[in-house]
Design an enzyme around this catalytic site. Sequence first.
Site, mmCIF file in Angstrom:
data_model
loop_
_atom_site.group_PDB
_atom_site.id
_atom_site.type_symbol
_atom_site.label_atom_id
_atom_site.label_comp_id
_atom_site.label_asym_id
_atom_site.label_seq_id
_atom_site.Cartn_x
_atom_site.Cartn_y
_atom_site.Cartn_z
ATOM 1 C CB CYS A 67 42.912 47.155 41.662
ATOM 2 S SG CYS A 67 43.667 45.847 41.924
ATOM 3 C CG ASP A 98 49.235 46.886 41.444
ATOM 4 O OD1 ASP A 98 48.363 46.330 41.526
ATOM 5 O OD2 ASP A 98 49.870 47.129 42.540
ATOM 6 C CB CYS A 131 54.096 47.222 44.799
ATOM 7 S SG CYS A 131 55.032 48.112 45.541
#
Lengths: 137, 409
Positions: A106, A39, A37
């Site tokens: 994030c 991260d 993905c």
Amino acid sequence: MAYSDKVIDHYENPRNVGSFDKNDPQIGTGVVGAPECGDVMKLQIQVDEAGRITDAKFKTFGCGSAIASSSLATEWLKGKTLDEAEDIKNTAIVQELSLPPVKIHCSVLAEDAIKAAINDYRTKSNAGETEAARAEA
Amino acid sequence: MAVKLPIYLDNNATTRCDERVVETMLPYFTGKFGNAASRNHQFGWEAEEAVDIAREQAAALIGAGPKEIIWTSGSTESNNLAIKGAARMYAKEGAQRGHIVTVSIEHKAVLDPCKRLQTEGFDVTYLDPGPDGVITAAMVEEALREDTLLVTIMWANNEIGTVNEIREIGALCKERGILFHTDATQWVGKMPTDVEKDNIDLLSWSGHKIYGPKGVGALYVRRRKPRVRLEPIFDGGGHERGMRSGTINVTGVVGFGKACDICRNEMAEEGRRLRTLRDKLESDITGQLDGVEINGHKDKRLPNTSNISFAWVEGESLLMGMKEVAVSSGSACTSASLEPSYVLKNLGVGDELAHSSIRFGLGRWTTEEEIDYVVDKIVHSVRHLRKMSPLYEMHQEGIDLSTVEWAHH
């Protein structure tokens, strides 16, 4: 896409990069995300007997915003109690780093990493207490 | 010598217009502004003459005749016209309109027209390349059917630069009487092209990839053996042998022709120079870093292109560390989709390596000093990022990342 100055600063001078021994009972470790993905965040907290976070470290594979989110999280975690740490919201990270909409995930990942680290610490210390209790009995 | 920043290494996306091209174009904006279709005055004649010269220059670059060149707005239009135009022209009656063969790692300007044709009753086979990215004639042969009417396969891939077996595929199609189109956007102007020897019926290319202007392209349409006919996409005026109506972009076409002419004269020398620089880039990087993978076939590749995966670091963060260098990341993380490149995915490059890849596209003005600067920046950034990469840490601890159960987000 332009990055905010704060994201660039965290990228260039990341705070608290590193690792603690994850088997240490004082340490809580959270690993979230997956390489496919794009991260993976590892966040670790060191907690004293009073339940206060004395130190935090991170390692992140991800874009600049993911790095900055986790770097910022370690700064915020230090000195907080576990209950206070649990209240850190991704929206505060978004605001502090001026993350654009496409980078909100994030900050969500950083919040998840904090929660995972706290859970890990609690699970370990509960297990430790049970063991200690068993040893006493 | 200090290098001038920023450094442009994204020549597969677009190129800077050559000054000689711009010079050639300028008079056609002002003094010689005529419409090439105006047959009854000086202004029209001048424009038409300029367009004819450009047509000869374009044809000469690919070994075609000038009458076989159709002007378009670029490769996307050329591909649309070739694929939809041929399929619709040669479609069979009834529900099953015919079969088309293409490749899963084509540019969207080929894949999307093919998808459109599927909604119109055409059947499309999407071939997958092997891990080296190359499409062979044997792969195509296996996919051909009784009702195959068109094969469309790119000459060289835009992301990894790999070169397909075009001449052999062309021969195969010719033998079976199947039309063969190639999107040669990345190939033409860099490598010698001969539509006769290479057995090509339809070929697309674009001005801005060969140091010419944006907004102008060409489609080669074979006129003899066989005479290829296309159903036009635009109606109105019947320009370009009825295949592409619309006033000719004279300035663009003049620039396109000049760009073709320069490429024809200089490509051999330029190719050698770029290959040397590209190889230096790769060997300097692999000499200093472990966990580096060069994507695509090492030899069957354009001389200017290099696509490299850097294990354990993410592509976008790597680009952030070299912001004075314009390159392209295989990961489309910025588009919010978090989708790594479909080209690398279809090659079987693992998702995490696809997220860590960078495409370098060298060009006419790339210098050795620039390559040295870029190598330094990359090595520095990769090391900086690996220091904070949990994946690198796991790798160093001897953990096989493919066995880890990730907490999927």
